[in-house]
Structures are given as structure tokens and as C-alpha cells.
Write an enzyme that holds these catalytic residues in place. Structure first.
Site, PDB file in Angstrom:
ATOM      1  N   CYS A 131       0.811  -1.226   0.000  1.00  0.00           N
ATOM      2  CA  CYS A 131       0.000   0.000   0.000  1.00  0.00           C
ATOM      3  C   CYS A 131       0.846   1.279   0.000  1.00  0.00           C
ATOM      4  O   CYS A 131       0.552   2.232  -0.733  1.00  0.00           O
ATOM      5  CB  CYS A 131      -0.955  -0.013   1.191  1.00  0.00           C
ATOM      6  SG  CYS A 131      -0.216  -0.605   2.718  1.00  0.00           S
ATOM      7  N   GLN A 158       1.309   5.247   8.748  1.00  0.00           N
ATOM      8  CA  GLN A 158       0.376   4.287   8.181  1.00  0.00           C
ATOM      9  C   GLN A 158      -0.787   3.947   9.116  1.00  0.00           C
ATOM     10  O   GLN A 158      -0.601   3.693  10.306  1.00  0.00           O
ATOM     11  CB  GLN A 158       1.133   3.006   7.799  1.00  0.00           C
ATOM     12  CG  GLN A 158       2.186   3.254   6.734  1.00  0.00           C
ATOM     13  CD  GLN A 158       2.930   2.011   6.288  1.00  0.00           C
ATOM     14  OE1 GLN A 158       4.153   2.079   6.140  1.00  0.00           O
ATOM     15  NE2 GLN A 158       2.255   0.903   6.070  1.00  0.00           N
ATOM     16  N   HIS A 244      -3.113   6.306   4.508  1.00  0.00           N
ATOM     17  CA  HIS A 244      -1.675   6.390   4.793  1.00  0.00           C
ATOM     18  C   HIS A 244      -1.147   7.749   4.330  1.00  0.00           C
ATOM     19  O   HIS A 244      -1.516   8.240   3.261  1.00  0.00           O
ATOM     20  CB  HIS A 244      -0.900   5.325   4.000  1.00  0.00           C
ATOM     21  CG  HIS A 244      -1.067   3.923   4.497  1.00  0.00           C
ATOM     22  ND1 HIS A 244      -1.789   3.568   5.606  1.00  0.00           N
ATOM     23  CD2 HIS A 244      -0.542   2.758   4.004  1.00  0.00           C
ATOM     24  CE1 HIS A 244      -1.721   2.256   5.784  1.00  0.00           C
ATOM     25  NE2 HIS A 244      -0.983   1.741   4.823  1.00  0.00           N
TER      26      HIS A 244
END
Ligand code: A2P
Length: 344
Positions: A131, A158, A244
Site C-alpha cells: 500500500c 500508516q 496512509h
């Protein structure tokens, strides 16, 4: 999009990313004639919402892929390691969100805005990147094309949803416990995550970096197709539910001013520039959650080197960082006729 006759499965359909995959297939009207939800025996028989109704969750087994053309996996590394090759052998194309296959040389690692052409050489398994890597390379790619990136220094902030549904619950529970003067219980993370920051994502490696940090190094080079890009990362878990954020310092061969960078980003696919400090406009997870775009702001010259920029990049980790990127990969596969069953 060309309509096909695709029978699609979501493996890990009860999880944080799996649910988002189902939602994304629905929202983007993915051309599927059938969508199935698969997970472990623990949740077989449960229902997950899809379109106007519910899908009954099936237990994943070795025969699950016999009548399936495309499977989106998000059920952890060991499930992908075992079942992705079984699916591929059954003629079902896999888009895998785990880290199990990302660095395998025969497996394309793809962000559609960056390297869609790598899909042409897939052999049944395609990996969805980490991600934090996805949202970073969406922004780095147009800079690299414009001025060749030499070095990147990134620190991440995150969200807990990246760890999965249990971590979302853990943060919720800990916040409640602390407001009730109770000791917060940590099970998913080694320490409390509520009102804390953990500089520890995934396991520590021999070089004292975490696996998450090294994923960002290696995956960036593979996706961008350039092993000369030097990157160093510090990955931090923060008490945010969704979205994030990343502080990214980039050094380029050719000087790119902040003004030029804003123009480059505003013309690139998948990016939205939010950068007006005087009006207090900059990307934040509270605004990125639920959105498809990658947001970039706080674009400044790094005044300590000749050709440097500082950026602040935010995206929804469950969408662009996972489910959306996987569905976008599937869309390109359909558009380019790269799913064998698509024209049955
Ligand atoms: P289950 O709900 O049956 O445990 P998350 O990342 O949010 O924790 O979700 C993980 C997803 O992966 C869940 O849907 C979970 O299903 C699924 N999963 C975990 N282990 C397996 C397994 N061995 N086989 C199939 N699905 C699995």
C-alpha cells in the site's frame, strides 16, 4: 470497458481489503457475470454485502477455482503462497494483494498508472504492490519521467486498517479502554497503538530495517523498472483508521521547481494536487479516506541540495493502496484481452 463473461472470486472476502474489493467491483460496474466470496472455514456460511443483496461466503479449497476466470486475493501471504498457483493452474488469473509473489521474477508487479504494460507477460499471477509503495510510485513516476529520480527518502504514517480488520478493532477498543481508565490491551501490535506511534511494521530483518521498509525499496525499483533509484524508508504505524500519509524527499538529476512539479502532477493520472499552504490546504487522511485519488501537497524545494523536492502524499490505503489498484489491474487485463476466460 469491453463486456466479458467473467466469473470472479474474492479470496479473503470477509477481511478489510476483501470487503473493499467487493465494494470496488460493484462501484466500478466491473463486467462480472458471477461474483463469489471466499474465506476460511471460520466464516463459511456468513454473508457479505454485494450489489443489492448478500453473498454467502464459501470456504476456500483446492477446487474453488475450477469455474472461475479471475480471483482477487487478500487473505494473507501463506494463503496466496499455497492457493495462487493452484488457481493459475486451473486457468484462473490471480491478482494477489499479499507480499508472497511480488518479487518473483515471473510475476508482474503493477500499478496501472505506472507500468500497465508489464501485465502483458503475466503467467497467471499478478501482484498488487504494498500500500505505501503504490501511492508513492503514482507520484514518483511522472517526476522520474520529467527529471530522473536519483534518490528518495521516505517516512510513512500508516493507518491501522493496513494491518486488517482486527487492528481496526484493537485501536477502537484501546481508545475506549483508555477513556474508561483501563489498561489498553495490545494483541495485534506489540505495544498500544492508541495515542502512540510504532516505528515497526512487519518483521525486523538482518539489516535492522523492517520488511515493510525494504518492500518499499525493492518494489519501487521493480515497478518503475529502474534499479538505479536509491530509496531509504522508515515505516511508522500511527493511530489513524484509514489513509496512509508519507513524507517524501526526492532528489532528481534535472532540477524541477515546486511550480513545475505542481504542473507535472496536475497532468498525471490518478493524482490530485492539494497545495495551498496559505489557505491551509494540504492532503490529510480524514479527506483521503473513501477517495480513489492519490493526493500530494506541501510541495517545497529541499534547500539543502541542488535538485531536491519535499512532498506530502496521502491516499486511502484500502482503496488505491489495495482494492482499487487490484480492480484497476483487472480492468486493464479485460481491456487488453489478457484473461483467457474473458471471451468465452
Ligand atoms: P476469515 O474471516 O474466515 O478468517 P484481514 O486482513 O482483515 O484480517 O482479513 C483476512 C481475510 O483473509 C479474511 O477474509 C480471512 O477469512 C481470510 N483468510 C485468512 N486465512 C485464510 C485461509 N487460510 N483461507 C482462506 N481465507 C483466509
Amino acid at each position: 470497458m469491453k463486456s466479458g463473461q467473467l466469473r470472479v472470486g474474492v479470496v479473503g472476502a470477509t477481511g478489510a481489503v476483501g470487503r473493499e474489493m467487493l465494494k470496488t467491483l460493484e462501484q466500478r460496474d466491473f463486467p462480472a457475470t458471477q461474483v463469489r466470496a471466499l474465506a476460511s472455514s471460520r466464516s463459511a456460511g456468513q454473508e457479505v454485502p454485494f450489489r443489492d443483496g448478500q453473498l454467502v461466503v464459501e470456504e476456500l479449497n483446492e477446487n474453488s477455482f475450477q469455474d472461475m476466470d479471475l480471483a482477487l486475493f487478500s487473505a494473507g501471504g501463506s494463503t496466496s503462497e499455497k492457493f495462487a498457483p493452484i488457481a493459475a493452474r486451473a486457468g484462473c488469473v490471480v491478482v494477489d494483494n499479499s507480499s508472497a509473489w511480488r518479487m518473483a521474477p515471473e510475476v508482474p508487479l503493477v500499478v496501472p498508472e505506472v507500468n500497465p504494460d508489464d501485465l502483458s507477460w503475466h503467467k497467471g499471477i499478478i501482484a498488487n504492490p504494498n500500500c505505501s509503495t503504490i501511492q508513492m510510485v503514482v507520484v514518483l513516476k511522472p517526476l522520474h519521467d520529467a527529471g530522473r529520480i536519483k534518490r528518495v527518502v521516505v517516512s510513512t504514517y500508516q493507518a491501522v486498517s493496513g494491518t486488517g480488520q482486527k487492528a481496526v478493532q484493537e485501536l477502537e477498543t484501546q481508545i475506549r479502554q483508555m477513556f474508561n481508565m483501563q489498561e489498553p490491551e495490545a494483541a495485534v501490535y506489540p505495544y498500544q497503538i492508541a495515542f502512540n506511534c510504532l516505528p515497526h511494521i512487519d518483521v525486523f530483518l538482518d539489516n535492522d530495517y523492517t520488511k515493510e521498509e525494504m518492500k518499499m525499496v525493492l518494489e519501487t525499483q521493480k515497478i518503475m523498472g529502474d534499479e538505479t533509484i536509491r530509496l531509504t524508508a522508515t515505516a511508522v504505524r500511527v493511530p489513524v483508521f484509514y489513509g496512509h500519509s508519507e513524507s517524501v524527499n526526492v532528489e532528481t538529476e534535472r532540477k524541477i521547481s515546486p511550480a513545475e512539479a505542481r504542473v507535472i502532477f496536475s497532468q498525471a493520472p490518478g493524482i490530485k494536487v492539494l497545495d495551498n499552504p496559505r489557505e491551509k490546504i494540504y492532503p490529510m487522511p480524514i479527506h483521503a479516506a473513501g477517495e480513489d485519488l492519490t493526493f500530494v501537497g506541501r510541495i517545497r524545494e529541499d534547500e539543502t541540495i541542488a535538485n531536491g523536492l519535499n512532498l506530502w502524499i496521502v491516499a486511502d490505503n484500502l482503496r488505491k493502496g489495495a482494492a482499487l489498484n487490484a480492480v484497476q489491474i483487472a480492468e486493464v487485463l479485460v481491456q487488453r484481452g489478457l484473461i483467457p476466460g474473458a471471451d468465452r
